[in-house]
Each structure stands twice: as C-alpha cells, then as structure tokens.
Design an enzyme around this catalytic site. Structure first.
Site, short mmCIF file in Angstrom:
data_model
loop_
_atom_site.label_atom_id
_atom_site.label_comp_id
_atom_site.label_asym_id
_atom_site.label_seq_id
_atom_site.Cartn_x
_atom_site.Cartn_y
_atom_site.Cartn_z
N GLN A 196 -7.95 -14.35 -3.92
CA GLN A 196 -8.56 -13.06 -4.19
C GLN A 196 -8.63 -12.70 -5.67
OE1 GLN A 196 -6.00 -11.09 -0.94
NE2 GLN A 196 -7.87 -9.87 -0.94
N ARG A 223 4.32 -9.60 -6.48
CA ARG A 223 4.07 -10.47 -5.33
C ARG A 223 2.75 -11.19 -5.53
NH1 ARG A 223 1.44 -9.39 0.14
NH2 ARG A 223 2.00 -11.23 1.33
N HIS A 233 -1.39 -17.79 1.79
CA HIS A 233 -2.21 -16.59 1.95
C HIS A 233 -3.62 -17.07 2.32
CE1 HIS A 233 -2.08 -12.10 0.86
NE2 HIS A 233 -3.28 -12.28 1.38
N ASN A 235 1.43 -15.27 4.99
CA ASN A 235 0.97 -13.90 4.94
C ASN A 235 0.10 -13.61 6.16
OD1 ASN A 235 0.25 -11.27 3.49
ND2 ASN A 235 -1.77 -12.13 3.95
N GLU A 236 0.47 -12.59 6.90
CA GLU A 236 -0.35 -12.11 8.02
C GLU A 236 -0.93 -13.21 8.91
OE1 GLU A 236 -3.32 -9.23 6.98
OE2 GLU A 236 -1.86 -7.85 6.11
N ASN A 254 3.34 -5.60 6.23
CA ASN A 254 2.14 -5.05 5.60
C ASN A 254 1.70 -3.88 6.45
OD1 ASN A 254 2.31 -7.15 3.82
ND2 ASN A 254 0.44 -8.18 4.48
N TYR A 294 -0.79 -0.59 6.68
CA TYR A 294 -1.95 0.11 6.13
C TYR A 294 -2.32 1.36 6.92
CZ TYR A 294 -3.06 -3.72 2.95
OH TYR A 294 -3.02 -4.65 1.94
N GLU A 347 2.85 -4.99 1.70
CA GLU A 347 1.53 -4.49 1.34
C GLU A 347 1.38 -3.08 1.89
OE1 GLU A 347 -1.94 -6.90 2.33
OE2 GLU A 347 -0.89 -8.70 1.62
N GLU A 378 -12.19 -9.00 -1.67
CA GLU A 378 -11.64 -8.53 -0.40
C GLU A 378 -12.25 -9.33 0.77
OE1 GLU A 378 -9.15 -7.05 0.66
OE2 GLU A 378 -9.68 -6.16 2.58
N PHE A 409 -9.47 -2.23 -3.99
CA PHE A 409 -8.12 -1.88 -3.54
C PHE A 409 -7.14 -1.68 -4.70
CE2 PHE A 409 -8.90 -3.19 0.90
CZ PHE A 409 -7.98 -2.43 1.58
C1 PNW Z 1 -4.56 -7.90 4.25
N1 PNW Z 1 -8.15 -5.68 9.15
O1 PNW Z 1 -5.66 -8.30 5.01
C2 PNW Z 1 -4.32 -9.09 3.33
O2 PNW Z 1 -3.01 -9.55 3.33
C3 PNW Z 1 -4.86 -8.89 1.97
O3 PNW Z 1 -5.16 -10.14 1.42
C4 PNW Z 1 -6.03 -7.94 1.99
O4 PNW Z 1 -6.70 -7.85 0.79
C5 PNW Z 1 -5.47 -6.58 2.41
O5 PNW Z 1 -4.80 -6.68 3.66
C6 PNW Z 1 -6.49 -5.48 2.50
O6 PNW Z 1 -7.40 -5.75 3.51
C7 PNW Z 1 -6.24 -7.59 6.02
O7 PNW Z 1 -9.40 -5.78 9.25
C8 PNW Z 1 -7.59 -7.73 6.19
O8 PNW Z 1 -7.49 -5.04 9.98
C9 PNW Z 1 -8.23 -7.11 7.23
C10 PNW Z 1 -7.50 -6.33 8.09
C11 PNW Z 1 -6.13 -6.17 7.92
C12 PNW Z 1 -5.51 -6.81 6.88
#
Ligand code: PNW
Length: 582
Positions: A55, A113, A159, A204-205, A382, A384, A455, A512, A521
């Site tokens: 990224q 990170r 990642h 990661n995720e 993470n 959000y 995150e 992104e 972001f």
């Molecule tokens: C995370 N969704 O990704 C990642 O760990 C990051 O690299 C990314 O930039 C950040 O969150 C912001 O999006 C996601 O669609 C991407 O639910 C998409 C989703 C969730 C997390």
C-alpha cells in the site's frame, strides 16, 4: 454520565449491549472527547500508526523485488480497481521511509506498524532461489531508523502480498504447501531482523484475504464463480478509467492480460470448499511460523508473536428476537472466531461446525490442533466499525460462506437509520462504543492473551478538486480517533481488559486495495501529484497534541533512569576507590 450508564447495561449472558427504546444503543455521538489524555494510558502503552508494504512502498520492481499477486492483479485487471490504479509507486515510501519515521517520532508516537514484502525478501518465493540482500538491507534500515528514533517496530509478515510465483506454481493458499514456504520466509525474517524486532505478527486479517479473494472476488487471487485468477479478470474486464493523476499512471504492464494462469498442478478444491480451505491453510501457515519462532528463536531473541484479526462488532437488529441475538453471536464467530478459536483452542467455533456442511469445513488433525492451540502471545485486533445482524435463511450476499452462516449484516437499523457517521468507504461507519463492546466480548474468551488494537481508522473520499490544504481539514477523522481512544480507555479502566497498544490506520494516504487511491485513510495527506509530499492533516495535529503528555512522561522517566544510573555508577566508583585505598 449518560454514556457510562447505558454501557453499563450490558447483558452479561449474551454479551450484547441492551438497546434503548429505539433499538439503538444509547450513545451520544456528539459528545466531546477531545480532552482525553495520553498519560491516562499505561507508560508502556504503544501509540503508533500503521502501513503495509504494497500500500505504501512503491518501488515495485526496485531493489530486486519480484511481483506479488497484488502487483499482478492490479496490473492485469485495472478494471477491478476503482480508479484503474496500482501500487507501482504508491506513496514512494521505498525512498521516503526515513523522513516518515522521523516525523512519527516528532509527533510523539512510540511504535510503527509496517509489513515486510515477501517478494522483496524471497523474489523466487523460497530461499533456495536466493535471498535478496537488497531487500534485507531495506528493512534493516527501516528497523534501525525506528529504533534510533525510539519507535518499537511492530512487524507484520504477511499483509496479503504472496509472491506471484507461488500463486502460479501451486495456487498459493489453496495448497497446504504454502505453510512450508511461509515458514521459510518467516524464518529468514526472524533470523535477519529478530535481534531488533520484538513484536511480530504472522498474518494481517486472514478473514479479508479469504473472503475478498475467494468469496466476493474483489481482491486477488479472485476466485469468484469458480473462475481462477486471470480468467476472472478476462470476464470482468472493464474499460480502463483514466487515472486521476500522474502518480498512479502505470509504468509498464509486465503481465499480459491473456496469460494462462491456471496450472494443472493446482489442487482441485470444490468452489464451496475454497474459502474454508484457504482459511485453514492460512491458519496452518501461521502456526508453522509461530512454532518455528518459539522453538528456534524466541528464547534468545526474547520477542512476542501474534496474529492480526479484524472483526466488526455485531448488534442484534431486533434485540427481542432470539434468532437475531443468536445471529449476531454467530456472525462474530464466522468473522473472528473462524481464526481466533483455532489459535486459542485448536478448533473452530461450535456454530461454524454446526452451520457449515461437514465436507467443506475440514477439521484439524490432532497434531495440527495441538500446534495451533495457544499459538499467539498476543492478539492484534483491527477494529473499524459495527453492524446490525439478523437471522436470514437467504442473506443478500448469497455466496457459500455467507449463505452458510445465515446472517444478514447491515449498518442500517429497521428504520433505515445508520449505526454511525459514514466515512468514504461504503462499509465504514463510526461506532466507537462498538470497540468497547467488542473488548467486553473478548474479555470473556478463555485464555485470551493481551490485545493490541492494530488498526483503527477513518477514510475520506479523494476529492481531486480540493487543494492539499483543504483536504487536510479532516474534522471527522479527528473525532473518530478521539471517540475511539475514549472508549478504548474506558474499556481498559472499567473492564480491566489488557490492551497494550493502539495503531491508527494509516500513517499516510495510500493504495486502498481495490479502491485504489479513491479514498484517503492517512493522518498525513499525500500529494500524489507533487513528489508524494506529505502534509499533516488536522487529525495529525490533534494527535501530536494528544501524545505530547505521554512523550514528556517518557522523557522524564528516561532522565530519571539516567540519573539513577549515574548515581549508581558514582556510588560504585566510590566503593571501588575506598576498597583500593584500604
Ligand atoms: C484493512 N472491508 O482492510 C487492511 O488491513 C488495510 O490494509 C486496509 O487499508 C484497511 O483495513 C482499511 O480498509 C480491510 O471491506 C479492507 O470490510 C476491507 C474491509 C475491511 C478491512
């Protein structure tokens, strides 16, 4: 205070907040949290911001790097990216990392990170094809710069950027073989960087990698409708949109779009099994790397290793419906528990075993389960956003994984009211109390290790009409962080949940994924048109003020420590003198 009262009303059995009359959790979204203090957090609390290699780095073929599946996907399938862009140049962190890290220090952060690009270290996928010393040097310098500036390097190994050669060779995470190649990559990193890196995360995720790559088909390897990587992009190819600025113009397309990507050596996995197979192999890869770290490196290097998982918090749409309450709980199992339960207990959540057809969710062997169980020293969360969840036999997202769980998730309640303010991404709504509820839930998990919020962040739509100065007025991001840090602190104090760090996503505006550069972001605005110059947004300025106290406290305690050391040295010198004289 209205907030604490409503949040205290937590239904202990279901771990679901009791909603108010209108079905919403009482929370005054306009409440002002701008006065929270960084010194209310523990002295060793890590405050950081995050990035990931693809990224931000750019330098996509510089310094001996090979291509990852993200390079190939974005270059061969620009129609699958909102603005047709790619990460070839990204934020040019490949050359700008030093400045960035220095500014992080000035702002008062004490951690950074970032992730290590696998194809930058092992361009041929595995070490028998050569370790790329230039790649090693690049990360050595990032790590040294962090340490020199007093920042704890918090390093992600994966990642999402698996070398494309491994994808081509055996289908990447579709094949169990990947666990051996991932372990090898991890070992190179532990060996080369483990003397200075004390906080490692394997993946990661894995949820996002699995679901976007193998269910919705929005990320590579893109496996939607049974089509394999490459073939999907043929079918979905949309006209390439004009890039919005020269920073993202393609600098050469090395991937012929018609390239035959499917190899007969790929394992045959039925479509409905694929997400579960990929998730399983991700977990096995994690556990291999952790096992290697623990048996060969940890004792001497004295670091910790964990995993980063993402999860929305889910609130039942109708809190009086038993089916919805169960759906909310099951939804969390399918998103978080899918990965968390295996690394804590060596097995999948009961609800997944019940709801996913047996043929699709292969269980772990005795040996695999044994190695997975307890395979994290800490968990990265993470966080959000949060959603409403309800029972549905036919959820609107109909693909295998979504149909299996029978949960409908939505950011809107029955009256169509959003759960929070919406950001520049369709899925992102600000729900800071959801972080509190989420931590409250995690606290109930047995054998839960310490947690880091790895995150947490807010996106704005990129508006090319705004000047950088105008785009830096990011009031909503500032508020997002104030509110989330407030509820984080509240959880630490009231629930006694062991959270040891918080990382803002992201350090700077960046690529992104499938949204390209269309959302921002960052705490730092990046002017992609003018040499990737960074400008601090209002949120970065607020953060600096917020972190000032913690920074001062660190300096004071470092001085006190130094004073004590000086005193001790003086004392010992005296003792030695006296002894000599006698
Ligand atoms: C995370 N969704 O990704 C990642 O760990 C990051 O690299 C990314 O930039 C950040 O969150 C912001 O999006 C996601 O669609 C991407 O639910 C998409 C989703 C969730 C997390």
């Amino acid at each position: 205070m209205e907030n604490s009262r409503s949040l205290a009303l937590v239904n202990a059995a279901a771990q679901i907040p009791i909603p108010t009359k209108n079905g919403n959790v009482a929370y005054d979204k306009d409440e002002d949290h701008s006065n929270i203090s960084s010194t209310d957090f523990d002295e060793n609390f890590l405050f950081g911001s995050g990035t990931s290699a693809y990224q931000v780095e750019g330098g996509y073929l510089k310094g001996g790097k090979s291509l990852s599946i993200w390079d190939c996907f974005s270059l061969s399938n620009p129609g699958g990216i909102a603005d047709g862009s790619n990460g070839n140049l990204a934020c040019d962190s490949f050359t700008k990392y030093k400045e960035d890290i220095r500014v992080m220090k000035q702002m008062g952060f004490n951690s950074y990170r970032f992730s290590i690009s696998w194809p930058r270290i092992l361009p041929g996928g595995r070490s028998c094809f050569g370790i790329n010393r230039d790649g090693i040097d690049y990360y050595n310098d990032i790590i040294d710069t962090c340490i020199h500036n007093g920042l704890e390097p918090f390093v992600t190994l994966f990642h999402w950027d698996i070398p494309d050669c491994l994808q081509l060779e055996y289908g990447g995470f579709l094949d169990k073989k990947v666990k051996d190649d991932f372990r090898e990559f991890a070992e190179v990193c532990f060996w080369e960087f483990g003397d200075r890196v004390k906080c490692w995360t394997t993946l990661n995720e894995p949820w996002t990698y699995t679901v976007m790559g193998y269910v919705t088909g929005t990320f590579p390897p893109t496996d939607r409708d049974n089509l394999l990587y490459g073939q999907t992009s043929q079918k979905e190819l949309k006209p390439i949109k004009l890039p919005t600025h020269r920073g993202i113009i393609d600098i050469g397309n090395p991937i012929p779009i018609t390239m035959e990507r499917y190899s007969k050596d790929w394992p045959t996995v039925k479509p409905a099994q694929r997400p579960y197979t990929v998730a399983r192999n991700l977990l096995l890869a994690h556990s291999e790397a952790v096992h290697s770290y623990r048996t060969k490196f940890q004792e001497r290097q004295n670091g910790k290793i964990g995993i980063v998982l993402n999860s929305n918090w889910l609130v039942p749409l109708d809190p009086n419906s038993d089916a919805d309450v169960k759906a909310a709980k099951r939804g969390v199992d399918f998103m978080l528990g899918w990965f968390l339960d295996p690394v804590l207990y060596g097995k999948y959540p009961d609800s997944m075993i019940e709801y996913v057809p047996n043929d699709n969710l292969a269980q772990f062997s005795h040996q695999e389960a044994h190695q997975l169980k307890g395979s994290i020293d800490f968990m990265g969360l993470n966080y959000y956003t949060s959603n409403y969840a309800s029972y549905s036999a036919n959820p609107s997202k109909h693909e295998n994984y979504y149909k299996d769980q029978m949960v409908e998730c939505s950011p809107f309640d029955k009256d169509g009211k959003a759960i929070g303010d919406q950001a520049g991404s369709s899925w992102l709504f600000s729900v800071p109390w959801g972080l509190y509820e989420h931590l409250n839930y995690l606290k109930t998990k047995e054998n839960m290790p310490p947690i880091y919020i790895t995150e947490n962040g807010w996106s704005d739509k990129n508006d090319p009409k705004l000047t950088p100065q105008e785009a830096c007025r990011d009031t909503k991001r500032k508020k997002y962080y104030q509110d989330h840090l407030f509820y984080l602190l509240k959880a630490i104090n009231e629930l006694k949940v062991d959270v040891r760090g918080h990382f803002a996503w992201s350090w700077c505006d960046n690529y992104e994924w499938n949204l390209g550069y269309s959302v921002r972001f960052g705490l730092m605005y990046v002017d992609f048109l003018n040499n990737y110059t960074r400008y601090p947004k209002d949120s970065a300025i607020w953060y600096t003020k917020f972190l000032a106290k913690a920074k001062a406290r660190r300096i004071t305690s470092a001085n006190t420590k130094r004073q004590h050391e000086d005193d001790a040295t003086e004392e010992s010198t005296e003792v030695v003198k006296k002894a000599r004289a006698a």
